[in-house]
Scaffold this motif. Structure first.
Motif, PDB file in Angstrom:
ATOM      1  N   UNK A  53       0.481   1.178  -9.792  1.00 54.18           N
ATOM      2  CA  UNK A  53      -0.914   1.017  -9.358  1.00 54.18           C
ATOM      3  C   UNK A  53      -1.057   0.604  -7.894  1.00 54.18           C
ATOM      4  N   UNK A  54      -0.225  -0.322  -7.440  1.00 53.75           N
ATOM      5  CA  UNK A  54      -0.326  -0.764  -6.042  1.00 53.75           C
ATOM      6  C   UNK A  54       0.077   0.351  -5.090  1.00 53.75           C
ATOM      7  N   UNK A  55       1.061   1.129  -5.494  1.00 55.26           N
ATOM      8  CA  UNK A  55       1.496   2.276  -4.685  1.00 55.26           C
ATOM      9  C   UNK A  55       0.368   3.299  -4.583  1.00 55.26           C
ATOM     10  N   UNK A 138       0.637   8.803 -12.921  1.00 53.04           N
ATOM     11  CA  UNK A 138       1.156   7.525 -13.406  1.00 53.04           C
ATOM     12  C   UNK A 138       2.647   7.452 -13.197  1.00 53.04           C
ATOM     13  N   UNK A 139       3.403   7.627 -14.266  1.00 57.80           N
ATOM     14  CA  UNK A 139       4.867   7.632 -14.182  1.00 57.80           C
ATOM     15  C   UNK A 139       5.366   9.035 -14.499  1.00 57.80           C
ATOM     16  N   UNK A 165       2.458   8.493  -7.629  1.00 58.21           N
ATOM     17  CA  UNK A 165       3.138   8.225  -8.890  1.00 58.21           C
ATOM     18  C   UNK A 165       4.394   7.389  -8.677  1.00 58.21           C
ATOM     19  N   UNK A 166       4.850   6.749  -9.734  1.00 60.95           N
ATOM     20  CA  UNK A 166       6.198   6.195  -9.799  1.00 60.95           C
ATOM     21  C   UNK A 166       7.094   7.229 -10.472  1.00 60.95           C
ATOM     22  N   UNK A 193      11.026  -0.984  -7.915  1.00 60.26           N
ATOM     23  CA  UNK A 193      10.605  -0.488  -9.217  1.00 60.26           C
ATOM     24  C   UNK A 193       9.921   0.861  -9.200  1.00 60.26           C
ATOM     25  N   UNK A 194       9.592   1.349  -8.009  1.00 61.68           N
ATOM     26  CA  UNK A 194       8.836   2.595  -7.910  1.00 61.68           C
ATOM     27  C   UNK A 194       9.696   3.817  -8.204  1.00 61.68           C
TER      28      UNK A 194
END
Length: 469
Positions: A53-55, A138-139, A165-166, A193-194
């Motif tokens: 979300x922050x990305x 999202x992911x 996205x991650x 973590x991304x």
């Protein structure tokens, strides 16, 4: 920038706890890869969900700036990455191989970062104003192959990250070290973590494809595995981009100059020692110039040095694994037994270490021979004679795959007319397999669906949203 040894150590598990990766040229140990589990995958997905979300909130400009810094980081470590890639995958440092692949990683990161991506006004007639936007998914799960492990991973992760996205990456079990090292370098410029690489087995890949938290799967590999991913992703209605198997045809028209095209024909077929999805894998040559094309192509192929990838003189390397070596050897031997003529190669030296299969040209082969109808994915090219263009087009279109194709001619307009008749996602003129980060790329028929590269590739990593009003 780290030294080669420091980079390898940074991605290696505690001694004796990993899986040993062997150099396909020598059989020697390259290093140990971590053995990640489904539990490790769950942790990676949880971290990705937390970081995404922050990305996404950063917006395109900030995300692009981070990707440009990541491209710089790749270039700073380019030689170390290329050496590791050469040792693990087998491809030589020089030619369109290891250094080329690492350079392509930086190039794709930069193009993904700088391709304009603005909302599109689809209607504005004074009464209705409708805009098309693309929101983060999202992911994203990325499952890559062993033939171009670094480059294809970047094809997957660069647009995914640009679109907010991650990404969780599952590399091939044959080439995990290259992908782990690449991600380690890129992560110098990304939030924690991304982007995570989970170096596991088939159970990890299967779980990634079915996981409810994964909004999209990007996969490059075999058609059979692609079909399994489609099935396992169905319950969660995942978005998919699938670049699957190919058996690319090339058609040489009678007006082509055999000498002028021989070098490009060779690299179209033998780039990465033939281990490329969009390589030229069956060549149709008009009967008027058949002998000349065979002769000129054999001259070029005979002059290309093959050997250990760390030797600066070599431009062809081993096949990456024994299973692929056996596929190529068995197909060539079956063609020989069926009466085809071996112009060059077909005689591997089994007394030496490494999965080296010589550059092989096979002439006077029936179009229904398995070397023609099955994807050999190695350094063996069947050359089939044809009498009319209609015949060549029919044969080129006969298979259930259609990733790429090519037409070779002195007349570009004539070549384009033939190209339009071919059932393939990309048709090249007087070249083959020349992918470009600005130009959409994807397959037809059972070679997959979805587009990568350019603005269309970015759109494929977003959820379209129309704002009407």
């Amino acid at each position: 920038m780290e030294t080669y040894d420091a980079l390898l150590a940074s991605i290696s598990p505690a001694s004796g706890t990993g899986r040993t990766i062997l150099d396909p040229a020598t059989g020697e140990a390259v290093g140990e890869a971590p053995i990640h589990s489904v539990e490790d995958l769950e942790q990676a997905i949880t971290a990705a969900q937390a970081a995404q979300p922050a990305w996404a909130a950063l917006g395109h400009d900030a995300r692009s700036a981070a990707l440009l810094k990541a491209a710089d980081a790749v270039e700073r470590s380019a030689e170390e990455l290329a050496r590791l890639l050469s040792r693990e995958q087998g491809k030589p440092l020089n030619g369109p191989n290891a250094r080329f692949e690492v350079g392509a990683c930086a190039a794709w990161l930069r193009v993904a970062a700088t391709t304009p991506m603005e909302p599109e006004t689809v209607v504005d007639d004074g009464e209705t104003h409708a805009e098309l936007h693309y929101k983060p998914i999202g992911v994203v799960g990325a499952i890559g192959p062993w033939n171009w492990p670094m480059m294809i991973t970047v094809w997957q992760i660069a647009p995914a990250l640009r679109m907010g996205n991650a990404v969780v990456v599952k590399p091939s079990e044959y080439t995990p070290l290259s992908v782990l090292a690449l991600a380690k370098v890129i992560n110098e410029e990304l939030p924690e973590g991304l982007l995570t690489v989970v170096s596991g087995g088939r159970d990890v890949g299967a779980r990634l494809a079915e996981h409810r938290a994964i909004g999209k799967i990007m996969f490059t590999g075999s058609t059979a595995t692609g079909k399994a991913i489609i099935k396992s992703s169905a319950d969660t209605v995942k978005r998919l981009t699938l670049e699957l198997g190919g058996n690319d045809a090339g058609i040489v028209l009678p007006d082509a100059d055999p000498t002028a095209i021989a070098q490009d024909l060779f690299w179209g077929a033998f780039i990465n020692t033939g281990q490329t999805c969009a390589a030229l894998k069956r060549l149709y040559v008009h009967t008027d110039i058949y002998g000349a094309v065979c002769e000129e192509l054999a001259k070029v192929a005979a002059a290309m040095p093959m050997g250990n990838g760390l030797d600066e003189n070599n431009v062809l390397g081993p096949l990456q694994n024994k299973a692929q070596y056996d596929v190529v050897a068995n197909l060539v031997e079956a063609a020989r037994e069926a009466g085809a003529r071996i112009l060059l190669g077909g005689n591997p030296d089994t007394s030496q270490p490494g999965y080296f299969y010589p550059a092989t040209l096979v002439a006077d082969i029936d179009n229904n021979n398995p070397l023609v109808t099955e994807e050999q994915f190695g350094p063996a090219l069947p050359i089939i004679r044809y009498d009319t263009v209609d015949e060549a087009v029919e044969k080129a279109n006969a298979l259930d795959v259609g990733l790429g194709a090519s037409v070779w001619s002195a007349n570009r307009d004539t070549a384009r007319e033939v190209a339009a008749r071919l059932q393939a996602g990309t048709v090249w003129i007087n070249k083959h397999g020349a992918v470009d980060p600005r130009i959409p790329f994807g397959g037809a028929k059972q070679s997959g669906y979805g587009l990568e590269f350019g603005v269309e590739g970015l759109k494929a990593l977003g959820v379209p949203q129309v704002i009407n009003g």
